[in-house]
Design a protein around this motif. Structure first.
Motif, PDB file in Angstrom:
ATOM      1  N   PHE A 142      88.567  25.267   1.980  1.00  0.00           N
ATOM      2  CA  PHE A 142      88.281  25.977   3.227  1.00  0.00           C
ATOM      3  C   PHE A 142      86.811  25.801   3.625  1.00  0.00           C
ATOM      4  O   PHE A 142      86.312  24.691   3.644  1.00  0.00           O
ATOM      5  CB  PHE A 142      88.711  27.437   3.122  1.00  0.00           C
ATOM      6  N   SER A 143      86.101  26.890   3.914  1.00  0.00           N
ATOM      7  CA  SER A 143      84.746  26.757   4.455  1.00  0.00           C
ATOM      8  C   SER A 143      83.718  26.273   3.446  1.00  0.00           C
ATOM      9  O   SER A 143      82.587  25.964   3.826  1.00  0.00           O
ATOM     10  CB  SER A 143      84.280  28.086   5.056  1.00  0.00           C
ATOM     11  N   LYS A 185      82.081  23.208   4.559  1.00  0.00           N
ATOM     12  CA  LYS A 185      81.059  23.157   5.609  1.00  0.00           C
ATOM     13  C   LYS A 185      79.724  22.621   5.078  1.00  0.00           C
ATOM     14  O   LYS A 185      79.006  21.916   5.782  1.00  0.00           O
ATOM     15  CB  LYS A 185      80.853  24.540   6.231  1.00  0.00           C
ATOM     16  N   HIS A 203      74.604  27.921  13.532  1.00  0.00           N
ATOM     17  CA  HIS A 203      75.531  28.852  14.193  1.00  0.00           C
ATOM     18  C   HIS A 203      74.858  29.680  15.294  1.00  0.00           C
ATOM     19  O   HIS A 203      75.136  30.862  15.464  1.00  0.00           O
ATOM     20  CB  HIS A 203      76.186  29.774  13.153  1.00  0.00           C
ATOM     21  N   TYR A 221      78.929  32.940  13.644  1.00  0.00           N
ATOM     22  CA  TYR A 221      79.559  31.981  12.733  1.00  0.00           C
ATOM     23  C   TYR A 221      80.716  31.275  13.430  1.00  0.00           C
ATOM     24  O   TYR A 221      81.508  31.888  14.134  1.00  0.00           O
ATOM     25  CB  TYR A 221      80.051  32.724  11.500  1.00  0.00           C
ATOM     26  N   PRO A 279      83.949  29.389  12.546  1.00  0.00           N
ATOM     27  CA  PRO A 279      84.836  29.057  11.432  1.00  0.00           C
ATOM     28  C   PRO A 279      85.454  27.663  11.501  1.00  0.00           C
ATOM     29  O   PRO A 279      85.621  27.013  10.467  1.00  0.00           O
ATOM     30  CB  PRO A 279      85.925  30.137  11.511  1.00  0.00           C
ATOM     31  N   PHE A 280      85.784  27.189  12.717  1.00  0.00           N
ATOM     32  CA  PHE A 280      86.522  25.937  12.823  1.00  0.00           C
ATOM     33  C   PHE A 280      85.863  24.905  13.738  1.00  0.00           C
ATOM     34  O   PHE A 280      85.799  23.721  13.397  1.00  0.00           O
ATOM     35  CB  PHE A 280      87.949  26.216  13.301  1.00  0.00           C
ATOM     36  N   ALA A 318      85.780  21.732   8.960  1.00  0.00           N
ATOM     37  CA  ALA A 318      85.231  23.055   8.667  1.00  0.00           C
ATOM     38  C   ALA A 318      86.095  23.866   7.729  1.00  0.00           C
ATOM     39  O   ALA A 318      85.628  24.849   7.157  1.00  0.00           O
ATOM     40  CB  ALA A 318      85.025  23.839   9.966  1.00  0.00           C
ATOM     41  N   ALA A 319      87.360  23.466   7.531  1.00  0.00           N
ATOM     42  CA  ALA A 319      88.267  24.298   6.728  1.00  0.00           C
ATOM     43  C   ALA A 319      89.292  23.511   5.931  1.00  0.00           C
ATOM     44  O   ALA A 319      90.004  24.110   5.136  1.00  0.00           O
ATOM     45  CB  ALA A 319      89.001  25.285   7.637  1.00  0.00           C
ATOM     46  N   HIS A 342      77.770  27.339   0.088  1.00  0.00           N
ATOM     47  CA  HIS A 342      78.742  27.839   1.061  1.00  0.00           C
ATOM     48  C   HIS A 342      80.009  28.267   0.340  1.00  0.00           C
ATOM     49  O   HIS A 342      80.534  27.533  -0.490  1.00  0.00           O
ATOM     50  CB  HIS A 342      79.097  26.788   2.104  1.00  0.00           C
ATOM     51  N   GLY A 372      84.136  29.514   0.429  1.00  0.00           N
ATOM     52  CA  GLY A 372      85.341  29.247   1.200  1.00  0.00           C
ATOM     53  C   GLY A 372      86.257  30.450   1.173  1.00  0.00           C
ATOM     54  O   GLY A 372      86.200  31.261   0.243  1.00  0.00           O
TER      55      GLY A 372
END
Length: 400
Positions: A71-72, A75, A120, A161, A163-164, A273-274, A349, A351
């Protein structure tokens, strides 16, 4: 419950192996942990079981090459690709993104810079326009949608932020600036293959069977070690309070961003991003290289961008204070769920649900943890908090 831990580790790291095993007594079912210290892989362990319903696998043993949707946590890897191109002069932090991607200038975005996107502050946290569920698997359609999108607020006036959208926009910039056919081609050529790591933005067919299905923890963790439980509740309230607001749209437009993660389409698509899939060693290797000045993963002139604070505000998307450098989260040392190591320059980072990678240049440490059972925390999961605490206790005992 006794769990068999597989892998390799140096003897002084045994207490961390014990802490890793102890997580299985409080709900963990399958996970991997790796550490790189001073350029050396000092631990690479895994335990538990996984399923992969698409491959017809039910509760098979976790292995060294098991891939997890991080997931994140991906990033940070996206940001690293961007910063490599900044070091080469192919991207510039304070020039308009539209100078390399003209279509991006639509909807009052002509002045948005790469630096604002990385930290962001561009106002591009969610799509206003409705995105059909299947569209997230189509790179061209998603980058076109991002180029047409309008900011939620005037760029650089607030932190929110992303997310995607973060991944599609920055991934397209990497693709354009490098001349590669895709973002994943750049990542494989410049990072995965040279470092010999198992990490993919779009998993190839021959590795699909090695993926662990993700799902919620079967029993909730306590929230004694952090404030993540309260943060998760607060996020839910933000989403319910304004169904058309940035928080709700960021996570539910389209809903497939939350529901499709075990599908073949998600695993094969590039959703930077995910949608990255990796093992723990991959995260530890990358962050270990960033923490070690001898490895030259980034030029010395650019490396400090990883830990130089750019923004620290109450985040409009997540509803809690967050610190960012250029694409990485930075520590808040008064919060257990937001401490990336102990050093002043630590960065990384998390996730969704538990995975995390971070670097601590002050002790030359790279840390990677992956799990397929997702907790409720927004930032660093309680299981990872325990492991980080155990790792630093060992470093302190060894006067590192």
């Amino acid at each position: 419950m006794t769990i068999e831990v597989n892998g390799q580790w140096l003897p002084q790291w045994q207490p961390l192996v014990d802490a890793f095993a102890a997580n299985f007594a409080v709900g963990e079912e399958g996970a991997g942990l790796a550490l790189v210290h001073r350029g050396e892989l000092v631990m690479n362990v895994w335990a538990g079981q996984r399923s992969n319903k698409l491959a017809g696998l039910e509760r098979v043993d976790w292995s060294e090459d098991t891939l997890v949707n991080i997931f994140s946590a991906g990033k940070g890897l996206v940001a690293l690709c961007v910063l490599q191109l900044v070091a080469e002069g192919k991207l510039r932090l304070d020039e308009p993104v539209a100078s390399i991607w003209p279509e991006f200038a639509q909807a009052d975005k002509c002045a948005i810079t790469l630096r604002q996107l990385l930290c962001h502050r561009a106002g591009l946290s969610a799509f206003h326009q409705h995105i059909p569920n299947e569209q997230i698997f189509d790179w061209e359609l998603m980058t076109q949608a991002a180029a047409a999108e309008m900011p939620w607020w005037a760029p650089d006036t607030a932190q929110g932020y992303s997310p995607f959208m973060f991944g599609w926009i920055l991934g397209e910039l990497v693709k354009r600036a490098s001349g590669c056919a895709s973002f994943n081609e750049y990542f494989q050529t410049r990072l995965a293959q040279p470092l010999k790591i198992n990490c993919h933005f779009g998993v190839p067919d021959y590795l699909l069977d090695t993926i662990a299905d993700t799902g919620p923890l079967k029993r909730p963790l306590s929230v004694a070690a952090s404030s993540t439980g309260a943060d998760s509740i607060a996020l839910g309230k933000l989403m319910k309070a304004d169904p058309r607001g940035v928080t709700n749209r960021a996570f539910s437009n389209p809903i497939s961003l939350m529901t499709a993660t075990n599908s073949r389409e998600w695993r094969e698509a590039q959703i930077p991003a995910a949608g990255a899939h990796a093992d723990a060693r991959a995260l530890a290797t990358i962050y270990g290289a960033l923490a070690n000045p001898q490895q030259n993963l980034l030029a010395e002139t650019v490396l400090p961008l990883c830990w130089q604070e750019q923004t620290f505000e109450d985040d409009r998307t997540l509803g809690l204070p967050l610190r960012f450098s250029h694409g990485f989260m930075l520590s808040q040392h008064d919060r257990a769920d937001c401490r990336y190591g102990r050093g002043a320059r630590a960065f990384g980072h998390p996730g969704a649900g538990g995975c995390i990678g971070f670097a601590d240049p002050d002790v030359e440490l790279g840390f990677g943890y992956v799990t397929h059972r997702m907790g409720q925390g927004l930032l660093i999961d309680e299981r990872a908090v325990r492991l980080i605490d155990a790792a630093y206790q060992i470093l302190e005992q060894n006067n590192v």
